[in-house]
Design an enzyme around this catalytic site. Structure first.
Site, mmCIF file in Angstrom:
data_model
loop_
_atom_site.group_PDB
_atom_site.id
_atom_site.type_symbol
_atom_site.label_atom_id
_atom_site.label_comp_id
_atom_site.label_asym_id
_atom_site.label_seq_id
_atom_site.Cartn_x
_atom_site.Cartn_y
_atom_site.Cartn_z
ATOM 1 N N SER A 1 -9.222 2.993 2.725
ATOM 2 C CA SER A 1 -8.149 3.536 1.919
ATOM 3 C C SER A 1 -7.308 2.452 1.214
ATOM 4 O O SER A 1 -6.391 2.781 0.451
ATOM 5 C CB SER A 1 -7.215 4.389 2.793
ATOM 6 O OG SER A 1 -6.655 3.628 3.844
ATOM 7 N N LYS B 1 0.836 -1.198 0.000
ATOM 8 C CA LYS B 1 0.000 0.000 0.000
ATOM 9 C C LYS B 1 0.873 1.250 0.000
ATOM 10 O O LYS B 1 1.913 1.286 0.662
ATOM 11 C CB LYS B 1 -0.915 -0.027 1.223
ATOM 12 C CG LYS B 1 -1.953 1.080 1.258
ATOM 13 C CD LYS B 1 -2.901 0.866 2.441
ATOM 14 C CE LYS B 1 -3.915 1.977 2.566
ATOM 15 N NZ LYS B 1 -4.852 1.753 3.677
ATOM 16 N N SER C 1 -10.501 0.689 6.605
ATOM 17 C CA SER C 1 -9.774 0.699 5.336
ATOM 18 C C SER C 1 -9.372 -0.678 4.831
ATOM 19 O O SER C 1 -8.992 -0.819 3.667
ATOM 20 C CB SER C 1 -8.530 1.588 5.456
ATOM 21 O OG SER C 1 -8.901 2.934 5.627
#
Length: 492
Positions: A158, A83, A182
């Site tokens: 996210s 990520k 997320s």
């Protein structure tokens, strides 16, 4: 094995095939690079992609190691894309912020360090919203990530890039992080599994502050619970650099997950008795899916925490803005960088700047009381369940839903209030697929376990995966490209 069959394997089966040398790391890399080339332009899930020839040369080195009888670990030869909030040595880490577009860290984040040691080969990064703020993955560096099931819709966030890449078989497993759902919201919106581990199970760092930053945690995502568990076995475990990291052997997550759930008690939290507004169809879809718990031997009852949920929301607002402001205040203080921040980030920082110590202390007391209220519920129930989001995936072109079920949203993240309970309690929570609405859009359920019951949460997710009839359903985009081979219930 042709490339289509190869990327259709579960990560667990892929690791077995690599170590049996029935498929080479080069073949794996070539197959995944082809999948990325085919689907990433349609969804923008993976960013900062690395040179293919260099990646293939690295895969060759991993093949040579296997010929010598040397394996780095479960992820040996796995293409991975951490990520874009997690530092990666030698690969840009932008955090979705334009001022960091060329930022290349000299070190790995600890979770990245562990995946690299376990044999992962980093092909790039997965897209994330600016500084991870908001459950919709878009930023000024790379643009928006689109939903694997409908590219006109949001992928969530996210960890939206990670979820979309997984759903379209561009990665075998993926890491993510979770403060406000997320790992859970994008998993539910992409028909995969995303787990928020117990507080401290996956050490987070390096960071300036190591004692209080406990609302967010890194964790695993996968297309099966066994894959999630295997990645957690890589990510978890104590680290002397992390003062609040949990002890315990992470190898326990690498064992088979199958177990009997006869007599298990499920508490259905739903919308907290009407407290949370929901888009039409979310609650009814999730309620209908509860029958699959009964299919594996569980009983399901309505459950209500003895707690003022507005008090919980106020605690959340205070603690989140306190942490965001502390982390991003230097950015806000620089006029040139502040001009690049999105409005939601500026709002969050300015909320935190005006807090006093007593407000933060009261919020932590409220958080502690919430933990106690859930503890009393767990005296009656083994697991607590609720939707993974309050809305279905929305138009990718909007910043966030301003209205949910006829109720105006007063903050940029109020529409994700359903996820804060697990976060504030620091409990293990996994998002599992709940099915699809009439438009074919996925929704998920959160399954919340008792304190430090991460293995038990993975086990019930595995039983769910085996029971539901829609586990193997694939995004239409895959079928449109003739990817009909293989499913997620392979015999790995």
């Amino acid at each position: 094995m042709n490339p289509t069959e190869l990327v259709a394997l579960s990560a667990t089966a892929l690791s077995t095939a690599i170590h049996a040398r029935s498929v080479s790391c080069r073949e794996v890399m070539r197959a995944y690079l082809a999948q990325i080339a085919r689907f990433n332009p349609q969804v923008n899930a993976l960013v900062s992609l690395q040179d293919p020839e260099r990646l293939l040369a690295e895969a060759d080195r991993y093949d040579e190691a296997l010929r010598r009888g040397e394996s780095m670990g479960w992820m040996h030869g796995f293409p991975q894309a951490p990520k874009d909030l997690a530092a990666t040595a030698g690969i840009p880490t932008t955090m979705g912020f334009r001022a960091l577009a060329q930022h290349v860290p000299p070190h790995d984040a600890w979770v990245v360090e562990r995946m690299r040691r376990a044999g992962a080969i980093f092909v790039g990064k997965s897209n994330t919203p600016e500084f991870g703020l908001g459950s919709h993955t878009y930023n000024g560096v790379f643009g928006a990530t689109r939903n694997a099931w409908d590219p006109a819709r949001s992928a969530g966030g996210s960890s939206g890039g990670a979820a979309a890449a997984l759903a379209l078989r561009m990665l075998p497993v993926a890491d993510g992080s979770d403060m406000m759902g997320s790992l859970r919201n994008p998993a539910g919106w992409q028909h995969i599994y995303g787990m928020r581990p117990s507080m401290g199970l996956v050490p987070h760092g390096p960071a300036d502050e190591l004692f209080f930053q406990q609302l967010g945690t890194e964790g695993p995502m996968g297309r099966t619970p066994q894959d999630v568990a295997m990645l957690l076995s890589v990510q978890a475990g104590p680290d002397p650099r992390a003062p609040l990291s949990q002890n315990g052997d992470p190898a326990r997550f690498a064992a088979p997950l199958a177990r009997d759930f006869a007599g298990t008690r499920i508490g259905w939290l739903g919308d907290y008795g009407g407290r949370l507004p929901m888009e039409a169809g979310v609650l009814s879809l999730c309620q209908a899916s509860l029958r699959h718990f009964e299919d594996i031997g569980c009983t399901v009852e309505d459950a209500r925490p003895d707690f003022d949920m507005e008090r919980l929301w106020r605690s959340w607002l205070t603690l989140r803005s306190f942490l965001v402001a502390g982390r991003l205040r230097p950015v806000h203080a620089d006029a040139r960088q502040r001009a690049l921040l999105k409005p939601e980030a500026i709002w969050e920082i300015e909320q935190g700047r005006h807090l006093d110590a007593q407000a933060v202390y009261r919020a932590t007391c409220d958080r502690s009381a919430w933990y106690g209220a859930l503890g009393r519920l767990f005296e009656r129930y083994d697991y607590l369940v609720l939707p993974s989001a309050q809305v279905f995936p929305f138009d990718v072109g909007i910043a966030w839903p301003k209205d949910v079920g006829g109720c105006a949203m007063d903050t940029y993240h109020r529409w994700m209030e359903v996820v804060i309970g697990g976060t504030l309690a620091g409990l293990p929570v996994i998002a599992v697929p709940a099915g699809f609405n009439a438009e074919g859009l996925p929704m998920g359920l959160q399954i919340m376990g008792r304190p430090r019951a991460d293995l038990e949460v993975l086990q019930i997710a595995d039983a769910w995966h085996r029971a539901v009839p829609f586990a193997d359903r694939r995004p239409p985009m895959l079928d449109a490209h003739g990817m009909h081979t293989g499913g997620s219930k392979d015999p790995a």
